[in-house]
Design a protein around this motif. Structure first.
Motif, PDB file in Angstrom:
ATOM      1  N   PHE A   1       1.246  -1.208   0.574  1.00  0.00           N
ATOM      2  CA  PHE A   1       0.365   0.096   0.217  1.00  0.00           C
ATOM      3  C   PHE A   1       0.794   1.213   0.342  1.00  0.00           C
ATOM      4  N   ALA A   2       1.910   1.328   1.030  1.00  0.00           N
ATOM      5  CA  ALA A   2       2.530   2.401   0.898  1.00  0.00           C
ATOM      6  C   ALA A   2       3.699   3.091  -0.432  1.00  0.00           C
ATOM      7  N   ARG A   3       3.296   1.636  -1.495  1.00  0.00           N
ATOM      8  CA  ARG A   3       4.116   1.296  -2.148  1.00  0.00           C
ATOM      9  C   ARG A   3       3.458   2.618  -3.711  1.00  0.00           C
ATOM     10  N   VAL A   4       2.239   1.972  -3.034  1.00  0.00           N
ATOM     11  CA  VAL A   4       0.937   2.387  -4.492  1.00  0.00           C
ATOM     12  C   VAL A   4       0.877   4.353  -4.318  1.00  0.00           C
ATOM     13  N   PHE A   5       0.755   4.622  -2.490  1.00  0.00           N
ATOM     14  CA  PHE A   5       0.630   5.314  -2.350  1.00  0.00           C
ATOM     15  C   PHE A   5       1.873   6.505  -2.433  1.00  0.00           C
ATOM     16  N   SER A   6       3.217   6.342  -2.546  1.00  0.00           N
ATOM     17  CA  SER A   6       4.314   6.976  -2.963  1.00  0.00           C
ATOM     18  C   SER A   6       4.411   7.039  -3.854  1.00  0.00           C
ATOM     19  N   ALA A   7       4.494   6.655  -5.115  1.00  0.00           N
ATOM     20  CA  ALA A   7       3.954   7.061  -6.472  1.00  0.00           C
ATOM     21  C   ALA A   7       2.890   7.931  -6.372  1.00  0.00           C
ATOM     22  N   HIS A   8       1.998   7.371  -6.353  1.00  0.00           N
ATOM     23  CA  HIS A   8       0.273   7.939  -6.347  1.00  0.00           C
ATOM     24  C   HIS A   8       0.472   9.670  -5.841  1.00  0.00           C
ATOM     25  N   LEU A   9       1.867   9.866  -4.361  1.00  0.00           N
ATOM     26  CA  LEU A   9       1.265  10.646  -4.120  1.00  0.00           C
ATOM     27  C   LEU A   9       3.184  11.921  -5.182  1.00  0.00           C
ATOM     28  N   GLY A  10       3.316  11.169  -5.264  1.00  0.00           N
ATOM     29  CA  GLY A  10       4.810  11.548  -6.338  1.00  0.00           C
ATOM     30  C   GLY A  10       3.941  12.228  -7.624  1.00  0.00           C
ATOM     31  N   HIS A  11       2.969  11.778  -7.852  1.00  0.00           N
ATOM     32  CA  HIS A  11       2.494  12.097  -9.697  1.00  0.00           C
ATOM     33  C   HIS A  11       1.327  13.043  -9.470  1.00  0.00           C
ATOM     34  N   LEU A  12       0.665  14.041  -8.164  1.00  0.00           N
ATOM     35  CA  LEU A  12       0.263  14.077  -7.717  1.00  0.00           C
ATOM     36  C   LEU A  12       0.732  15.422  -7.351  1.00  0.00           C
ATOM     37  N   ILE A  13       2.389  15.103  -6.823  1.00  0.00           N
ATOM     38  CA  ILE A  13       2.881  16.402  -7.458  1.00  0.00           C
ATOM     39  C   ILE A  13       3.716  16.950  -8.315  1.00  0.00           C
ATOM     40  N   GLY A  14       4.318  16.362  -9.099  1.00  0.00           N
ATOM     41  CA  GLY A  14       4.433  16.592 -10.047  1.00  0.00           C
ATOM     42  C   GLY A  14       3.440  16.796 -11.389  1.00  0.00           C
ATOM     43  N   GLY A  15       2.385  16.551 -10.992  1.00  0.00           N
ATOM     44  CA  GLY A  15       1.214  17.278 -11.941  1.00  0.00           C
ATOM     45  C   GLY A  15       1.134  16.631 -13.377  1.00  0.00           C
ATOM     46  N   GLY A  16       0.121  16.503 -14.314  1.00  0.00           N
ATOM     47  CA  GLY A  16       0.255  15.843 -15.369  1.00  0.00           C
ATOM     48  C   GLY A  16      -1.095  14.790 -14.929  1.00  0.00           C
ATOM     49  N   ARG A  17      -0.868  14.015 -16.239  1.00  0.00           N
ATOM     50  CA  ARG A  17      -1.635  12.722 -16.080  1.00  0.00           C
ATOM     51  C   ARG A  17      -1.227  11.947 -16.246  1.00  0.00           C
TER      52      ARG A  17
END
Length: 321
Positions: free
Chosen positions: A33-49
């Motif tokens: 769960f932490a692995r998936v959420f961390s990547a998810h959060l990173g994408h939100l920070i980076g912006g874009g689709r």
């Protein structure tokens, strides 16, 4: 005091409520769960689709999937992790038992994130999911746990199943607010999810395995001891024997969730009688109260318990088939 309240059972339940024994699988669940959420959060920070990922947790009924995932989500929500827009991340939960159509699914999901859709609303599939995504983003909901997910696929045509699977995929691939999804259910759920190859690819798969004896004797020992300790009672040395462990495992149909349920029940019986020591009779008492079988025919008393009680029929003996 109301005549409907038995203090010993009330206090025992209150004492164990929300307390989860730390099985090894919980660490695996949390890590994925932490692995998936961390990547998810990173994408939100980076912006874009981006397309997010999720988890598929399967195991027989009674293995403790709902309990473990629920504890994980409560811990996650209590952390109040900051999202890029300043809101606090949280996960929603939606039980799919009794949900029939994709429209029912959409309305149940909207309710889970805190935005009920009127039963009179005439909305298309696309419009319902647009509402879910929009309201999830406004509420800081970054994901949804769909529990008992196999129920929405049973007794449906392949076309109807694909419509539901497409709805899930739409949530995870949303251009506006991709949602992490956790699906949990019995093993047949994996077969349904496999029908949509893209969705299946996006999920980390976790299997909640059966109890494995003798490898798990130590864990069983610790579970019985820890629940007795919480209740302030001693443990009879008889309950630390291989014979008792094997009987308890058979009673629980080799499932961790049921083993913990039985142990909690036996501890409550101890408190009800006012005894200071947890003994085998407490497990027998609980079993008789649960199943109404004769005391000589319980897993804790019958000499042929291994053949009388089988893994595929929890709380039933072979004569009930």
């Amino acid at each position: 005091m109301s005549e409907f309240i038995i203090e010993a059972y009330r206090d025992s339940a209150a004492n164990t409520a929300g307390k989860i024994y730390p099985l090894v699988r919980a660490a695996k669940l949390k890590s994925d769960f932490a692995r998936v959420f961390s990547a998810h959060l990173g994408h939100l920070i980076g912006g874009g689709r981006f397309e997010t990922e999720g988890l598929l947790v399967t195991g027989p009924s009674g293995t403790g999937k709902t309990t473990e995932i629920g504890a994980l989500i409560r811990q996650f929500n209590s952390d109040k992790i900051a999202l890029p827009d300043g809101s606090r991340a949280r996960f929603a939960e939606c039980v799919l038992k009794g949900i029939g159509t994709w429209k029912d699914l959409g309305k149940a999901t909207a309710t889970a994130i805190g935005y009920p859709v009127s039963s009179k609303a005439r909305l298309t599939q696309s419009e319902i999911w647009d509402i879910v995504v929009r309201e999830a983003k406004l509420a800081g909901v970054i994901g949804i746990h769909f529990d008992e997910a196999q129920h929405i696929f049973r007794e449906k045509s392949d076309a109807d199943r694909f419509a539901v699977l497409d709805s899930f995929k739409t949530l995870m691939k949303s251009h506006n607010w991709p949602l992490m999804l956790i699906f949990s259910g019995v093993p047949e759920l994996n077969g349904y999810i496999k029908m949509e190859t893209q969705l299946h690819r996006m999920l980390h798969r976790i299997r909640f395995n059966d109890i494995n004896t003798p490898n798990d004797y130590r864990t069983i020992h610790e579970i019985v001891g820890s629940y007795a300790l919480k209740a302030g009672v001693d443990v009879d040395p008889d309950l630390m024997s291989q014979d008792f462990f094997d009987r308890l495992v058979a009673a629980a149909a080799y499932r961790w969730g049921l083993l913990i349920e039985i142990t909690e029940g036996a501890v409550a019986e101890t408190q009800f009688t006012g005894a200071e020591t947890l003994v085998r009779n407490n497990f027998t008492d609980w079993w008789v109260g649960k199943t109404k079988v004769s005391r000589v025919a319980t897993p804790f008393t019958h000499s042929e318990y291994k053949t009388l009680y089988r893994k595929d029929h929890p709380f039933m003996d072979a004569l009930d088939d």
